[in-house]
Design a protein around this motif. Structure first.
Motif, PDB file in Angstrom:
ATOM      1  N   GLY A 105       0.816  -1.213   0.000  1.00 36.68           N
ATOM      2  CA  GLY A 105       0.000   0.000   0.000  1.00 36.68           C
ATOM      3  C   GLY A 105       0.846   1.257   0.000  1.00 36.68           C
ATOM      4  N   THR A 106       1.842   1.313   0.883  1.00 36.51           N
ATOM      5  CA  THR A 106       2.711   2.489   0.905  1.00 36.51           C
ATOM      6  C   THR A 106       3.504   2.603  -0.390  1.00 36.51           C
ATOM      7  OG1 THR A 106       4.411   1.216   2.086  1.00 36.51           O
ATOM      8  CG2 THR A 106       2.920   2.520   3.411  1.00 36.51           C
ATOM      9  N   LYS A 122      -3.259   5.019  10.858  1.00 35.47           N
ATOM     10  CA  LYS A 122      -2.795   4.526   9.563  1.00 35.47           C
ATOM     11  C   LYS A 122      -2.998   5.576   8.479  1.00 35.47           C
ATOM     12  CE  LYS A 122      -3.477  -0.410  10.492  1.00 35.47           C
ATOM     13  NZ  LYS A 122      -4.222  -1.643  10.127  1.00 35.47           N
ATOM     14  N   LEU A 123      -4.121   6.277   8.529  1.00 36.74           N
ATOM     15  CA  LEU A 123      -4.384   7.308   7.531  1.00 36.74           C
ATOM     16  C   LEU A 123      -3.433   8.496   7.683  1.00 36.74           C
ATOM     17  CD1 LEU A 123      -8.279   7.255   7.457  1.00 36.74           C
ATOM     18  CD2 LEU A 123      -6.717   6.494   5.651  1.00 36.74           C
ATOM     19  N   ASP A 124      -3.084   8.831   8.913  1.00 38.70           N
ATOM     20  CA  ASP A 124      -2.123   9.905   9.118  1.00 38.70           C
ATOM     21  C   ASP A 124      -0.773   9.538   8.520  1.00 38.70           C
ATOM     22  OD1 ASP A 124      -1.421  12.488  10.394  1.00 38.70           O
ATOM     23  OD2 ASP A 124      -0.082  11.237  11.599  1.00 38.70           O
ATOM     24  N   PHE A 125      -0.394   8.285   8.651  1.00 37.51           N
ATOM     25  CA  PHE A 125       0.843   7.785   8.042  1.00 37.51           C
ATOM     26  C   PHE A 125       0.775   7.940   6.518  1.00 37.51           C
ATOM     27  CE2 PHE A 125       3.153   4.013   6.311  1.00 37.51           C
ATOM     28  CZ  PHE A 125       4.439   4.363   6.706  1.00 37.51           C
ATOM     29  N   CYS A 126      -0.365   7.607   5.929  1.00 35.18           N
ATOM     30  CA  CYS A 126      -0.534   7.721   4.476  1.00 35.18           C
ATOM     31  C   CYS A 126      -0.481   9.176   4.026  1.00 35.18           C
ATOM     32  CB  CYS A 126      -1.864   7.102   4.049  1.00 35.18           C
ATOM     33  SG  CYS A 126      -1.982   5.322   4.322  1.00 35.18           S
ATOM     34  N   LEU A 163       3.139  -0.359   9.842  1.00 37.98           N
ATOM     35  CA  LEU A 163       3.070   0.822   8.993  1.00 37.98           C
ATOM     36  C   LEU A 163       4.291   0.786   8.081  1.00 37.98           C
ATOM     37  CD1 LEU A 163       2.003   3.549  11.590  1.00 37.98           C
ATOM     38  CD2 LEU A 163       0.555   2.289   9.978  1.00 37.98           C
ATOM     39  N   GLY A 164       4.080   0.421   6.832  1.00 38.48           N
ATOM     40  CA  GLY A 164       5.196   0.296   5.904  1.00 38.48           C
ATOM     41  C   GLY A 164       5.750  -1.114   5.903  1.00 38.48           C
ATOM     42  N   LYS A 165       7.032  -1.255   6.267  1.00 39.18           N
ATOM     43  CA  LYS A 165       7.731  -2.513   6.072  1.00 39.18           C
ATOM     44  C   LYS A 165       8.500  -2.931   7.316  1.00 39.18           C
ATOM     45  CE  LYS A 165       8.808  -5.571   2.881  1.00 39.18           C
ATOM     46  NZ  LYS A 165       9.551  -5.274   1.634  1.00 39.18           N
ATOM     47  N   ILE A 166       8.586  -4.236   7.521  1.00 38.13           N
ATOM     48  CA  ILE A 166       9.444  -4.823   8.559  1.00 38.13           C
ATOM     49  C   ILE A 166      10.618  -5.514   7.872  1.00 38.13           C
ATOM     50  CG2 ILE A 166       9.578  -6.710  10.235  1.00 38.13           C
ATOM     51  CD1 ILE A 166       6.862  -6.042  11.187  1.00 38.13           C
TER      52      ILE A 166
END
Length: 327
Positions: free
Chosen positions: A153-154, A176-180, A317-320
């Motif tokens: 998604g990111t 999550k939306l704030d991150f986007c 949020l994003g990637k690990i």
């Protein structure tokens, strides 16, 4: 060497941290000293025996790694020991060494760190294929992204913006939306399966989204498809909801819309040259700073099970990534 092994199919609690031997590189393969491995949703499926491709037991999960070439197969001429590379391996990456496909191993620009490379190959490789090859996304089109705060998604937000699209980021919580929003999404929508159709219509002035990127599936899919624009392209990327949906075929007919599958594993196996061109472009974008990998958390190799649990809980949020040198 040390590796995370699946000796019995099941959840992350079944994983074992143990010694493992690779053997010499086979034709068409390279052995890579792994510095970092990316963690992705398919890793949670393959350990349970639910992925499209399943290796024989025992095996290590982990479909993308960054590190240095240790050995090359007898027919491999594009790489030599010491080369910095990133590689899509399908599995085997949660280990100190992995045997990768030469055709999906790529030289790493000096400007790109191992950590960043491991965080972008599978997610952004999937997305550049989805938006460029499958959707043929055009500037000023509207791209709606379901599951916008996760790995793919990111990547869809980042690459969609680079391609000139207007991005509607759809996610389940305000955080999550704030991150986007910080990634550059133009419009934010906190969705449920009941409100996504009306929201996408309202947010596009009644037209619908030109391209819908769906890595969630489940109850969201049909409702989102009902909000696609005429001649739109619906990208079926994954099923993080855990449910593979079906939709009435009259919906694509009535909208003159396309339902398009996106499976990067099929693409890099069957179209290696086209994939290599995509990955080279992707690495140029990372090297220039146009794409900044979004790393949520880093785990040690022996703690890989904790990374998979976090993916399963949709708490990323994003990637690990996994530091395969931190044991």
């Amino acid at each position: 060497m040390k590796a995370i092994l699946v000796r019995e199919l099941g959840g992350p609690e079944k994983l074992i941290y143990a010694d493992h031997q690779l053997g010499p590189p086979r034709p068409g393969r390279v052995i890579i000293d792994v510095h970092y491995a990316g963690v992705n949703f398919p890793d949670t499926l393959i350990i349970q025996g639910k992925y499209q491709f399943q290796p024989e037991l025992p095996f290590s999960p982990g479909g993308e790694v960054a590190g240095t070439i240790k050995e090359v197969g007898p027919d491999v001429t594009d790489f030599k020991p010491g080369d910095r590379v990133v590689s899509g391996t399908s599995w085997g990456g949660f280990a100190e060494e992995v045997q990768g496909f030469a055709f999906n191993t790529h030289h790493l620009p000096d400007e790109v760190s191992f950590k960043d490379a491991a965080a972008v190959l599978m997610t952004h490789g999937t997305v550049i294929h989805a938006l460029k090859d499958r959707a043929k996304l055009k500037p000023n089109e509207t791209l709606a992204v379901l599951g916008a705060s996760g790995g793919v998604g990111t990547a869809a937000i980042q690459l969609g913006k680079i391609m000139g699209a207007r991005i509607i980021a759809c996610a389940s919580t305000d955080s999550k939306l704030d991150f986007c929003r910080k990634l550059g999404a133009d419009v934010l929508h906190k969705y449920t399966s009941d409100n996504i159709k009306s929201a996408l219509k309202d947010l596009t002035g009644g037209k619908g989204a030109d391209v819908i990127f769906d890595a969630v599936g489940g109850d969201y899919t049909e409702q989102a498809f009902r909000a696609i624009a005429p001649m739109g392209r619906y990208l079926a990327v994954g099923f993080a909801s855990g449910h593979v949906p079906s939709i009435p075929l009259n919906l694509p007919l009535l909208k003159s819309a396309s339902l398009t599958g996106v499976f990067w594993g099929n693409f890099f196996r069957n179209f290696p040259q086209e994939n290599k061109a995509n990955i080279q472009e992707l690495l140029r974008l990372v090297a220039s700073g146009q794409i900044k990998p979004q790393i949520d958390q880093e785990f040690s190799l022996k703690d890989a099970a904790k990374a998979l649990i976090k993916i399963q809980n949709r708490a990323v949020l994003g990637k690990i990534i996994i530091n395969c040198r931190d044991n």
